[in-house]
Scaffold this motif. Structure first.
Motif, short mmCIF file in Angstrom:
data_model
loop_
_atom_site.label_atom_id
_atom_site.label_comp_id
_atom_site.label_asym_id
_atom_site.label_seq_id
_atom_site.Cartn_x
_atom_site.Cartn_y
_atom_site.Cartn_z
N GLU A 22 10.81 -4.86 12.35
CA GLU A 22 10.69 -3.65 13.16
C GLU A 22 9.22 -3.44 13.57
O GLU A 22 8.35 -3.24 12.71
N VAL A 47 3.02 1.01 11.52
CA VAL A 47 2.69 2.05 10.56
C VAL A 47 2.02 1.45 9.33
O VAL A 47 1.11 2.04 8.76
N ALA A 95 14.40 -0.88 3.33
CA ALA A 95 14.97 0.42 3.69
C ALA A 95 15.98 0.80 2.61
O ALA A 95 16.04 1.93 2.17
N PRO A 151 10.67 5.45 4.42
CA PRO A 151 9.30 5.32 4.94
C PRO A 151 8.30 5.25 3.78
O PRO A 151 8.54 5.84 2.73
N PRO A 174 21.85 3.24 6.18
CA PRO A 174 20.51 3.40 5.59
C PRO A 174 19.42 2.66 6.37
O PRO A 174 18.30 3.17 6.46
N HIS A 175 19.73 1.50 6.92
CA HIS A 175 18.69 0.79 7.68
C HIS A 175 18.27 1.58 8.90
O HIS A 175 17.10 1.66 9.23
N PHE A 180 16.30 4.95 7.53
CA PHE A 180 14.95 4.82 6.98
C PHE A 180 13.99 4.11 7.92
O PHE A 180 12.79 4.39 7.91
N ASN A 181 14.50 3.20 8.74
CA ASN A 181 13.62 2.60 9.73
C ASN A 181 13.26 3.59 10.84
O ASN A 181 12.15 3.57 11.36
N LEU A 217 12.95 6.80 10.35
CA LEU A 217 11.93 7.68 9.74
C LEU A 217 10.57 6.98 9.70
O LEU A 217 9.53 7.61 9.92
N SER A 218 10.59 5.67 9.45
CA SER A 218 9.32 4.92 9.47
C SER A 218 8.69 4.95 10.85
O SER A 218 7.48 5.08 10.99
N GLN A 256 7.12 8.13 11.33
CA GLN A 256 5.87 8.15 10.54
C GLN A 256 4.71 7.52 11.34
O GLN A 256 3.57 7.96 11.24
N SER A 257 5.03 6.51 12.13
CA SER A 257 3.96 5.83 12.86
C SER A 257 3.28 6.77 13.86
O SER A 257 2.08 6.64 14.11
N PHE A 259 0.52 8.79 12.10
CA PHE A 259 -0.74 8.10 11.83
C PHE A 259 -1.52 7.81 13.10
O PHE A 259 -2.69 7.54 13.07
N ARG A 260 -0.82 7.86 14.24
CA ARG A 260 -1.55 7.68 15.49
C ARG A 260 -1.90 9.03 16.11
O ARG A 260 -2.31 9.10 17.26
N LEU A 263 13.51 3.95 20.24
CA LEU A 263 12.22 4.08 19.58
C LEU A 263 12.04 2.94 18.57
O LEU A 263 11.01 2.28 18.52
N ARG A 264 13.08 2.72 17.75
CA ARG A 264 13.02 1.66 16.74
C ARG A 264 12.77 0.30 17.38
O ARG A 264 12.01 -0.50 16.88
N PHE A 265 13.46 0.03 18.47
CA PHE A 265 13.39 -1.30 19.06
C PHE A 265 12.42 -1.34 20.23
O PHE A 265 12.50 -2.22 21.08
N ASP A 266 11.49 -0.38 20.26
CA ASP A 266 10.39 -0.42 21.21
C ASP A 266 10.86 -0.59 22.64
O ASP A 266 10.32 -1.42 23.38
#
Lengths: 246, 243
Positions: free
Chosen positions: A10, A16, A82, A102, B43-44, B47-48, B50-51, B54-55, B58-59, B106-109
């Motif tokens: 990903e 991140v 995950a 995360p 779950p994948h 949680f991905n 949410l990650s 999260q990015s 940080f930006r 978003l996940r897969f850009d």
């Protein structure tokens, strides 16, 4: 300086991780990234990192597929996932650190600190070998567990552990024909992990391996006699175990 | 007298039989609902996503981060709501799919774009369908259909009228196609079994048993019809329920 490679399918998670490392682990320098088993292998071989942050789910396979391509490893390993119950158990057995997404920045920097303290390659490889041995087949005949003390690593067949005993937040392992090993993890953690290998919690501070229970005693207290002669108390709540074992 | 006793016994057995049958259907339904909830809150995906959110933090892209966080919350809420009901309006369904697709983009850009098309003659707020029947197939298109493609993927979800009493939902992608997708997911020579198809077939069976609604499912690899094309077309024909 730690040279790190990030392998995750990903894009956003790789992003991140780069940002987290920059903010929380300034001594870590990201020298490469990949998104698959194939490219991950190439990046590791080419750039020879000290640290690999590896996601379990990759676009063309999983983290195990990538690790199996190596016969030994020369890098510290942190697994990122995950959610993958089966995989996480495998890493717990090998005492390899894993982080859940995360990612918690504090957990990440703790894991990296811990790795830099035990950076000796042969230690990492012992954990790595145990991991590969345990995941080769669904039910390996001799499941191995890695016990990590402050300065040593012990790779033990679970069938040779006679019993475990809790002391505060530490767990002591009594092992057949082997020295006693004390690890700073709670008995509860090992109870969860070892329950599928025939270990039973018979007392607040005791976990026994069913295979090593030799006899039962009623006097002076309810207890098991273990294969090495140790006497282990059974709490009254667990007295049904007397019938089930021994 | 004996006849009466036998009759009573037969009746009793019949009642017991029906009782247990209903119990079993209820149990199956609960299991199915749990499975559905788990497949939608995979779950994948959770949680991905949410990650990915999260990015943004940080930006320091707080606006985008909170936009996706809101999307994530709305989707979770809709999925939880859907898990309690057997039917939802087309409007609500489109809402759910849209949030889901936004997060997957978003996940897969932005590796893919999507279109949701609804026939004008369909009353979006009144026509009811079983919620999120489309989701497992949308997930497959994105996570397996597009992932190995170099060009941008396109996903189209359409809701069409099909005769006076039916609605036709189509999920079409221009990905690698279900046949090739399956071979790429083969592990150690074992043929991959699509979880999406399995879950959906079980769910369709459950819907038929509990509501008497007969959903017809078809999965077509587009290259089979025309070798120049590639992609997968999933169609579901559902009798219309009106709210």
């Amino acid at each position: 300086m730690v040279n790190a490679v990030i392998i995750d399918d990903e894009t956003k998670v790789r992003e991140v991780l780069v940002l987290l490392l920059r903010n929380y682990c300034p001594n870590v320098h990201v020298i490469g990234q990949a998104n698959s088993v194939k490219t991950g292998y190439e990046v590791i071989v080419k750039s020879n990192p000290n640290l690999v942050l590896l996601d379990m789910q990759l676009s063309d396979g999983n983290g195990f597929d990538l690790l199996r391509k190596f016969s030994s490893i020369s890098f510290g390993l942190i697994i990122i996932t995950a959610y993958q119950e089966y995989a996480i158990r495998a890493f717990k057995y090998s005492a390899i650190d894993y982080l859940l997404k995360p990612i918690d920045p504090i957990e990440l920097s703790n894991a990296i600190d811990k790795l830099s303290k035990t950076s000796e390659n042969n230690l990492i490889n012992q954990q790595f070998e145990a991991l590969l041995a345990n995941t080769e087949s669904k039910n390996p005949p001799d499941k191995k567990i890695v016990l990590k003390t402050i300065d040593e690593i012990h790779v033990i067949n679970t069938s040779e552990i006679i019993r475990c005993e809790a002391h505060n937040n530490q767990t002591t392992f009594i092992i057949q024909d082997y020295e006693t090993v004390t690890v700073s993890k709670t008995l509860k953690e090992y109870e969860d992990l070892l329950s599928e290998d025939g270990f039973v919690r018979c007392h607040q501070t005791h976990l026994v391996n069913k295979k090593h229970v030799k006899d039962k005693n009623y006097i002076p207290v309810l207890s098991f006699t273990m294969s090495n002669g140790d006497i282990v108390p059974i709490s009254y709540r667990k007295k049904f175990l007397l019938k089930k074992l021994a | 007298m004996i006849v009466l006793i036998v009759l009573l016994l037969v009746l009793l057995i019949l009642i017991l039989f029906l009782f247990f049958k209903i119990k079993k259907i209820q149990k199956d339904n609960i299991l199915l609902r749990q499975q559905l909830l788990l497949s939608q809150l995979n779950p994948h995906f959770v949680f991905n996503s949410l990650s990915a959110i999260q990015s943004f933090m940080f930006r320091s892209e707080a606006h985008l981060g909170s936009k996706y966080l809101a999307s994530f919350a709305k989707l979770t809420r809709l999925i939880l709501e859907n898990s309690r009901t057997q039917l939802c309006s087309i409007e609500q369904e489109i809402n759910t799919i849209t949030h889901y697709l936004e997060l997957q983009q978003l996940r897969f850009d932005n590796k893919f774009s999507y279109k949701i098309v609804v026939d004008d003659i369909l009353d979006k707020s009144m026509i009811l369908i079983p919620p999120m029947l489309t989701q497992p197939f949308i997930e497959n298109s994105i996570e397996h259909g597009f992932i190995h493609m170099s060009e941008e993927g396109l996903l189209t979800v359409s809701f069409k009228a099909s005769g006076p009493k039916h609605i036709l939902i189509e999920i079409e992608d221009n990905g690698i196609g279900i046949e090739l997708g399956k071979t790429q997911l083969m592990t150690n020579g074992e043929k991959y079994k699509s979880l999406a198809t399995k879950i959906t077939r079980e769910r369709i069976e459950g819907i038929r048993k509990s509501m008497g609604l007969k959903v017809e499912l078809n999965i077509i690899d587009l290259s089979k019809e025309n070798p120049q094309k590639h992609g997968t077309l999933v169609t579901m024909r559902i009798p219309i329920n009106h709210g």
